[in-house]
Scaffold this motif. Sequence first.
Motif, PDB file in Angstrom:
ATOM      1  N   GLU A 204       7.077  11.342 -14.846  1.00 58.12           N
ATOM      2  CA  GLU A 204       8.427  11.414 -14.059  1.00 58.12           C
ATOM      3  C   GLU A 204       9.552  12.607 -14.756  1.00 58.12           C
ATOM      4  OE1 GLU A 204      10.305  10.865 -10.601  1.00 58.12           O
ATOM      5  OE2 GLU A 204       8.392  10.110 -11.304  1.00 58.12           O
ATOM      6  N   ARG A 207       8.317  15.601 -13.440  1.00 54.76           N
ATOM      7  CA  ARG A 207       8.764  15.880 -11.974  1.00 54.76           C
ATOM      8  C   ARG A 207      10.097  16.285 -11.826  1.00 54.76           C
ATOM      9  NH1 ARG A 207       5.882  13.075  -6.804  1.00 54.76           N
ATOM     10  NH2 ARG A 207       4.067  13.872  -8.060  1.00 54.76           N
ATOM     11  N   VAL A 208      10.794  15.711 -12.387  1.00 56.93           N
ATOM     12  CA  VAL A 208      12.255  16.211 -12.441  1.00 56.93           C
ATOM     13  C   VAL A 208      12.519  17.669 -12.641  1.00 56.93           C
ATOM     14  CG1 VAL A 208      14.698  15.770 -13.241  1.00 56.93           C
ATOM     15  CG2 VAL A 208      13.254  13.850 -12.914  1.00 56.93           C
ATOM     16  N   GLY A 210      10.238  19.899 -12.598  1.00 63.08           N
ATOM     17  CA  GLY A 210       9.334  20.600 -11.480  1.00 63.08           C
ATOM     18  C   GLY A 210      10.168  20.786 -10.403  1.00 63.08           C
ATOM     19  N   GLU A 211      11.265  19.848  -9.992  1.00 61.46           N
ATOM     20  CA  GLU A 211      11.906  20.048  -8.939  1.00 61.46           C
ATOM     21  C   GLU A 211      13.315  20.857  -9.113  1.00 61.46           C
ATOM     22  OE1 GLU A 211      12.851  16.011  -7.564  1.00 61.46           O
ATOM     23  OE2 GLU A 211      10.838  15.514  -7.161  1.00 61.46           O
ATOM     24  N   VAL A 213      15.706  20.198 -10.911  1.00 58.96           N
ATOM     25  CA  VAL A 213      16.607  19.367 -10.975  1.00 58.96           C
ATOM     26  C   VAL A 213      17.875  19.512 -11.940  1.00 58.96           C
ATOM     27  CG1 VAL A 213      17.629  16.872 -11.269  1.00 58.96           C
ATOM     28  CG2 VAL A 213      15.907  17.537  -9.530  1.00 58.96           C
ATOM     29  N   SER A 265       1.407  17.353 -14.236  1.00 58.39           N
ATOM     30  CA  SER A 265       2.367  18.380 -13.695  1.00 58.39           C
ATOM     31  C   SER A 265       1.727  19.582 -14.087  1.00 58.39           C
ATOM     32  CB  SER A 265       3.623  18.281 -14.466  1.00 58.39           C
ATOM     33  OG  SER A 265       4.505  19.587 -14.159  1.00 58.39           O
ATOM     34  N   ASP A 353      19.319  10.618  -2.916  1.00 54.48           N
ATOM     35  CA  ASP A 353      20.410  11.674  -3.511  1.00 54.48           C
ATOM     36  C   ASP A 353      21.644  11.523  -2.916  1.00 54.48           C
ATOM     37  OD1 ASP A 353      19.492  12.284  -0.804  1.00 54.48           O
ATOM     38  OD2 ASP A 353      18.175  13.756  -1.406  1.00 54.48           O
ATOM     39  N   SER A 416      18.733  15.229  -6.670  1.00 56.10           N
ATOM     40  CA  SER A 416      17.625  14.467  -6.809  1.00 56.10           C
ATOM     41  C   SER A 416      17.808  12.941  -6.535  1.00 56.10           C
ATOM     42  CB  SER A 416      17.506  14.273  -8.456  1.00 56.10           C
ATOM     43  OG  SER A 416      16.552  13.683  -8.843  1.00 56.10           O
ATOM     44  N   THR A 417      16.552  12.540  -6.028  1.00 55.29           N
ATOM     45  CA  THR A 417      16.543  11.152  -5.314  1.00 55.29           C
ATOM     46  C   THR A 417      16.532  10.353  -6.741  1.00 55.29           C
ATOM     47  OG1 THR A 417      14.268  11.317  -5.477  1.00 55.29           O
ATOM     48  CG2 THR A 417      15.285  11.205  -3.420  1.00 55.29           C
ATOM     49  N   LEU A 483      11.506  10.289   0.012  1.00 51.12           N
ATOM     50  CA  LEU A 483      10.715  11.200  -0.029  1.00 51.12           C
ATOM     51  C   LEU A 483       9.354  10.787   0.547  1.00 51.12           C
ATOM     52  CD1 LEU A 483      11.102  11.330  -4.008  1.00 51.12           C
ATOM     53  CD2 LEU A 483      11.953  13.078  -2.193  1.00 51.12           C
ATOM     54  N   ASP A 485       6.858   9.102  -0.829  1.00 46.67           N
ATOM     55  CA  ASP A 485       5.904   9.346  -1.904  1.00 46.67           C
ATOM     56  C   ASP A 485       5.373   8.079  -2.391  1.00 46.67           C
ATOM     57  OD1 ASP A 485       4.424  10.094  -4.168  1.00 46.67           O
ATOM     58  OD2 ASP A 485       5.560  11.692  -4.784  1.00 46.67           O
TER      59      ASP A 485
END
Length: 518
Positions: A204, A207-208, A210-211, A213, A265, A353, A416-417, A483, A485
């Motif tokens: 996670e 992922r944060v 990678g977005e 954020v 990732s 978000d 960010s969600t 999302l 997801d």
Amino acid sequence: MNSRNFSIETIGIVGTGAMGRGIAQIAALAGLTVRLFDTNPAAVGAARDYLAETFARLTAKGKLDEARSLAALANVSGAQTIAELTGCDLVVEAIVEKLDVKQALFRELETVVSGRCVLASNTSSLSITAIAAGCIDPSRVVGYHFFNPVPLMKVVEVIDGLRGDPAAGDALMDLARRMGHTPVRAKDMPGFIVNHAGRGMNTEGLRVAGEGVASFADIDRIMREQAGFRLGPFELLDLTALDVSHPVMESIYHQFYEESRFTPSPITGTRLKGGLLGRKTGEGFYRYVDGKQQVPAEPSAPTGLPRSVWVSQRYPQAREAVVELIGKAGVKLDDGAAPAPDSLIVVTPFGHDATTAAVDEALDASRVVAIDALFPLTGAARRTLMTTPATTRAARDAAHALFAADGVPVTVIRDSTGFVAQRVVATIVNIGCDIAQKQIATPADIDLAVTLGLGYPRGPLALGDALGAPLILTILRNMFSVLGDPRYRPSPWLARRAQLGLSLTQPDAADIHTETQP
């Protein structure tokens, strides 16, 4: 299958690297006879020399008396061939993580040791059932997963294969206690307990990042100072090294047939190929100079407080905490049903978000700033703010100045969600709940393994209880709604206990032994 009485006094260790040496050290100090074997004969002598130096150093520091040090070293001898392990009650392999190599070793050991000898694998990622499948007698093959460095990491996972004799696992549980370690019991599933539960923080966090954020350093600061973890995800990845951690991520992901919760990732894949492995190479997510982590400095908080602030009433308890901070900063609170045209707008979403929070309440997104209220805002070591894509620089800076007015550092992230801490913590709790749901281990062993094996402030189930299972459920459901997801779908274990008001650490009531009969 008839259970046997396994009595363990003599241990053979195959593989004399860091793990093999560590296991030998705690076994010898516990008074067990240890025989070391390695395909490289010189490595056996080097391992024994290492143990001699280690015992001498501990004695010099007053942590080990000389008599015990000499006795422990006398317990350790080398074996030139596999055949010399014939009298062992237990053989632990700590060799390369390749299934075919481990299977071949165990087949060879079966021709040497007695029927009462337990065969244990220190594998971190391979199936114990698969390793045992190459044996004539798979019932005595058990997983015995220690953590590096073995003498300091006081937890060991005991893993039962599908065809394993429970008595063999019981014997290893007792042995772990004798060697001063805390054993936890797990079913043979990918990642067992610790590496399975560890997916929450690392995947996670990646992922944060990678977005886009927040930076690696900011994510680590938030997880350390706001969420209370000893290390953030990128500090942890640098410590374990990507040549170790990335293959484990890929292995667990594929073993669970591409389960979205465990998606690796490309960030770590690319950095692994580039040799940016972490501390041991001097550069990873951070640079290291003389072993010291180089952390980029944080910018100073802006000056200039807002004239007035309107706070969303969507979450009353969170609003109350924000209003308290506004009052302490001496800023006027806008108490209108809707924000005045010149007021800074503060929202306190859980799982949503800032954009969704603004749209849901029909707010002017250019003035909206979100604050993470999952952890207490008063007395915090750090606070996190989040902007919408439309938030102006003036609104962002005014909010930063306001929430840093009492000297608490503030991290401002992009939309960010679930901010950073909410989504990482909720994922950690959710995966822990799924481990319990799958009955891979008991709730008590899940929390024990994670606190000892990963150094988290609480186990995932206790952490969910501390923050409130209903709130964690809300965060996950809101993230999933935004999302879509499946990564964020709540575990049934979490959802049911949240709805019933039960502790996440509680097994099903019907499974709890009581003396009362119906």
